[in-house]
Enzyme design. Structure first.
Site, PDB file in Angstrom:
ATOM      1  NE  ARG A  27     -40.825  18.669  90.944  1.00  0.00           N
ATOM      2  CZ  ARG A  27     -39.564  18.359  91.235  1.00  0.00           C
ATOM      3  NH1 ARG A  27     -39.027  17.287  90.741  1.00  0.00           N
ATOM      4  NH2 ARG A  27     -38.871  19.141  92.015  1.00  0.00           N
ATOM      5  NE  ARG A  31     -35.909  14.227  86.794  1.00  0.00           N
ATOM      6  CZ  ARG A  31     -35.170  14.303  87.890  1.00  0.00           C
ATOM      7  NH1 ARG A  31     -33.859  14.281  87.796  1.00  0.00           N
ATOM      8  NH2 ARG A  31     -35.734  14.388  89.075  1.00  0.00           N
ATOM      9  NE  ARG A  40     -33.382  18.196  81.827  1.00  0.00           N
ATOM     10  CZ  ARG A  40     -32.059  18.196  81.763  1.00  0.00           C
ATOM     11  NH1 ARG A  40     -31.473  18.279  80.593  1.00  0.00           N
ATOM     12  NH2 ARG A  40     -31.343  18.146  82.854  1.00  0.00           N
ATOM     13  CG  ASP A  76     -37.552  24.427  89.908  1.00  0.00           C
ATOM     14  OD1 ASP A  76     -37.860  23.231  89.887  1.00  0.00           O
ATOM     15  OD2 ASP A  76     -36.876  24.940  90.827  1.00  0.00           O
ATOM     16  CE1 TYR A 153     -33.235  23.202  97.225  1.00  0.00           C
ATOM     17  CE2 TYR A 153     -35.449  23.941  97.756  1.00  0.00           C
ATOM     18  CZ  TYR A 153     -34.575  22.936  97.399  1.00  0.00           C
ATOM     19  OH  TYR A 153     -35.041  21.662  97.202  1.00  0.00           O
TER      20      TYR A 153
HETATM   21  O1  CP3 Z   1     -45.182  19.608  89.099  1.00  0.00           O
HETATM   22  C1  CP3 Z   1     -44.897  19.817  87.904  1.00  0.00           C
HETATM   23  O2  CP3 Z   1     -44.997  18.952  87.035  1.00  0.00           O
HETATM   24  C2  CP3 Z   1     -44.512  21.227  87.493  1.00  0.00           C
HETATM   25  C3  CP3 Z   1     -43.128  21.551  87.487  1.00  0.00           C
HETATM   26  C4  CP3 Z   1     -42.302  21.622  88.762  1.00  0.00           C
HETATM   27  C5  CP3 Z   1     -40.908  21.343  88.765  1.00  0.00           C
HETATM   28  N1  CP3 Z   1     -40.417  21.660  89.997  1.00  0.00           N
HETATM   29  C6  CP3 Z   1     -40.156  20.836  87.609  1.00  0.00           C
HETATM   30  C7  CP3 Z   1     -38.794  20.311  87.784  1.00  0.00           C
HETATM   31  C8  CP3 Z   1     -42.649  22.035  90.052  1.00  0.00           C
HETATM   32  C9  CP3 Z   1     -44.014  22.406  90.624  1.00  0.00           C
HETATM   33  C10 CP3 Z   1     -41.439  22.058  90.817  1.00  0.00           C
HETATM   34  C11 CP3 Z   1     -41.386  22.496  92.223  1.00  0.00           C
HETATM   35  C12 CP3 Z   1     -40.135  22.341  92.973  1.00  0.00           C
HETATM   36  N2  CP3 Z   1     -38.854  22.529  92.543  1.00  0.00           N
HETATM   37  C13 CP3 Z   1     -40.088  22.049  94.357  1.00  0.00           C
HETATM   38  C14 CP3 Z   1     -41.285  21.869  95.267  1.00  0.00           C
HETATM   39  C15 CP3 Z   1     -41.932  20.541  95.082  1.00  0.00           C
HETATM   40  C16 CP3 Z   1     -41.111  19.366  95.517  1.00  0.00           C
HETATM   41  O3  CP3 Z   1     -40.896  18.499  94.671  1.00  0.00           O
HETATM   42  O4  CP3 Z   1     -40.721  19.320  96.681  1.00  0.00           O
HETATM   43  C17 CP3 Z   1     -38.740  22.014  94.738  1.00  0.00           C
HETATM   44  C18 CP3 Z   1     -38.190  21.732  96.129  1.00  0.00           C
HETATM   45  C19 CP3 Z   1     -37.957  22.317  93.576  1.00  0.00           C
HETATM   46  C20 CP3 Z   1     -36.484  22.444  93.486  1.00  0.00           C
HETATM   47  C21 CP3 Z   1     -35.912  21.516  92.490  1.00  0.00           C
HETATM   48  N3  CP3 Z   1     -36.022  21.650  91.124  1.00  0.00           N
HETATM   49  C22 CP3 Z   1     -35.143  20.343  92.738  1.00  0.00           C
HETATM   50  C23 CP3 Z   1     -34.829  19.812  94.124  1.00  0.00           C
HETATM   51  C24 CP3 Z   1     -34.782  19.807  91.498  1.00  0.00           C
HETATM   52  C25 CP3 Z   1     -33.844  18.660  91.188  1.00  0.00           C
HETATM   53  C26 CP3 Z   1     -34.246  17.379  91.678  1.00  0.00           C
HETATM   54  C27 CP3 Z   1     -35.497  16.844  91.027  1.00  0.00           C
HETATM   55  O5  CP3 Z   1     -36.425  16.473  91.763  1.00  0.00           O
HETATM   56  O6  CP3 Z   1     -35.564  16.751  89.807  1.00  0.00           O
HETATM   57  C28 CP3 Z   1     -35.379  20.605  90.498  1.00  0.00           C
HETATM   58  C29 CP3 Z   1     -35.350  20.374  89.045  1.00  0.00           C
HETATM   59  C30 CP3 Z   1     -36.646  20.090  88.390  1.00  0.00           C
HETATM   60  N4  CP3 Z   1     -37.798  20.800  88.602  1.00  0.00           N
HETATM   61  C31 CP3 Z   1     -36.900  19.088  87.402  1.00  0.00           C
HETATM   62  C32 CP3 Z   1     -38.230  19.250  87.007  1.00  0.00           C
HETATM   63  C33 CP3 Z   1     -38.965  18.476  85.929  1.00  0.00           C
HETATM   64  C34 CP3 Z   1     -35.884  18.104  86.841  1.00  0.00           C
HETATM   65  C35 CP3 Z   1     -35.057  18.788  85.835  1.00  0.00           C
HETATM   66  C36 CP3 Z   1     -34.402  17.846  84.870  1.00  0.00           C
HETATM   67  O7  CP3 Z   1     -33.303  17.410  85.158  1.00  0.00           O
HETATM   68  O8  CP3 Z   1     -34.997  17.603  83.810  1.00  0.00           O
END
Ligand code: CP3
Length: 360
Positions: A27, A31, A40, A76, A153
């Site tokens: 990540r 954000r 964003r 994602d 999910y």
């Molecule tokens: O790592 C990186 O920088 C690359 C991008 C990336 C995102 N999600 C961007 C994202 C990666 C590799 C993921 C993987 C992901 N997504 C996982 C596995 C890793 C982990 O963190 O456990 C999971 C379970 C998800 C599912 C997901 N996507 C959730 C639970 C959420 C919302 C909560 C949160 O943590 O933000 C997302 C949205 C998401 N994915 C955001 C980002 C930058 C936030 C979106 C926003 O509101 O701007």
């Protein structure tokens, strides 16, 4: 393609000697970065994922601002369930929401195993756009959700924390769950193959929710799912592309995880790196595992904790510095910079013998 300027990450994945420990962060594009927040404000999250130029720009932000040793594609894990036919929304404050979660055999039958070029072409385009902008500075990591985490999910319909519907489902309807897992395995394997063909240098599987499962379900769903994806990928004949596995909450399963075929195990912060290293021997490299919460402390504490993680792994190759989970949105960017600098400055002393052995 142009050779990489910085291939420390790939060398560490292969447990080859390096002059220092490479670092990137799960990540890292997200954000906590003001430059991400700015974009964003103008676009919703899925639009950013679906617009290759924007996804590439965000992917590069941590590379340019923090000087990490690898980029991870901005996307994602939920793009796969969407390509299989589900409607996914990511809502502020609520996280992912799936409109009609999978509950019956008929629901599973309706799902497709997508041709990634057709349904996920925007991800492949984003990879190409990112590689162009990276110009070989650091490797690019592609990724997908591991089958069990995606299944969780898809059945739950949201990220509830304990995923109780999904865990009841694998007990009440194991045949339907197996049929669903099967489709997800193929979808993920095809998607990762397409990412590799598009040029990513490594791929990571995210099994964020593996630790929710009892040993039998873990074996049958999480571990079997990961193993089958890896087998399909290796059968495609690209052994040169390292496969990393982040399996959260499964420290008790280190030896089994080392036998999944993954080249690197990414450990959460509850694992002891020294012990894990003894357990896996020279079968796999290790990635991790600073607690993301440590980045909320003062910069000096961040530096101290980073040194502790390096010391825990100890001398030698085969360690990629990372967090035990993703960077938290409230993390100060300054602290992430301090972390990266500390690892770069403090890690060469753990690689002295590597250098002696290879004239680096
Ligand atoms: O790592 C990186 O920088 C690359 C991008 C990336 C995102 N999600 C961007 C994202 C990666 C590799 C993921 C993987 C992901 N997504 C996982 C596995 C890793 C982990 O963190 O456990 C999971 C379970 C998800 C599912 C997901 N996507 C959730 C639970 C959420 C919302 C909560 C949160 O943590 O933000 C997302 C949205 C998401 N994915 C955001 C980002 C930058 C936030 C979106 C926003 O509101 O701007």
């Amino acid at each position: 393609m142009k050779p990489l300027e910085n291939d420390l990450f790939l060398k560490a994945c292969r447990r080859e000697p390096t002059e220092r420990t490479p670092i990137w962060l799960m990540r890292q594009a997200g954000r906590y970065l003001p430059s991400y927040q700015t974009l964003r404000q103008r676009y919703d999250f899925l639009t950013l994922c679906r617009t290759p130029e924007l996804a590439a720009e965000i992917t590069l932000q941590p590379v340019e601002q923090l000087d990490v040793d690898a980029a991870i594609l901005f996307s994602d894990i939920l793009v796969v369930p969407e390509a299989m036919g589900l409607t996914v929304r990511i809502e502020d404050g609520l996280g992912p929401q799936i409109e009609h979660p999978v509950r019956t055999a008929a629901d599973v039958a309706r799902l497709v195993i997508p041709d990634p070029h057709e349904k996920l072409g925007y991800v492949l385009e984003a990879i190409r756009a990112t590689l162009e902008r990276l110009r070989g500075r650091v490797p690019l990591i592609g990724f997908a959700g591991a089958p069990w985490t995606l299944l969780a999910y898809m059945v739950e319909g949201s990220g509830t924390g304990d995923f109780r519907r999904a865990r009841v489902f694998v007990r009440e309807a194991p045949d339907v769950a197996r049929a669903l897992l099967e489709k997800i395995v193929h979808a993920v394997a095809r998607f990762l193959r397409a990412q590799i063909e598009a040029g990513v240098h490594a791929v990571q599987l995210f099994d964020t929710w593996a630790g929710l499962l009892d040993p039998d379900s873990l074996t049958e769903f999480a571990l079997a799912g990961v193993r089958r994806v890896i087998r399909e990928l290796k059968a495609a004949g690209r052994d040169d592309v390292p496969i990393l596995l982040f399996s959260r909450g499964t420290a008790a399963w280190m030896e089994t995880l080392a036998e999944t075929g993954a080249d690197v195990l990414s450990l959460d912060w509850t694992c002891d790196l020294a012990r894990a290293r003894r357990q896996v021997g020279d079968r796999v490299a290790l990635q991790g595992n600073l607690d993301p919460i440590a980045l909320l402390a003062s910069p000096d504490i961040v530096a101290r904790e980073a040194r502790r993680v390096l010391a825990r792994f100890g001398p030698g190759s085969g360690h990629i510095f990372n967090l035990g989970h993703g960077v938290l949105p409230e993390t100060p960017v300054e602290n992430v910079r301090r972390l990266v600098d500390t690892v770069k400055r403090e890690s060469p002393k753990y690689h002295v013998e590597d250098r002696a052995g290879t004239d680096l």
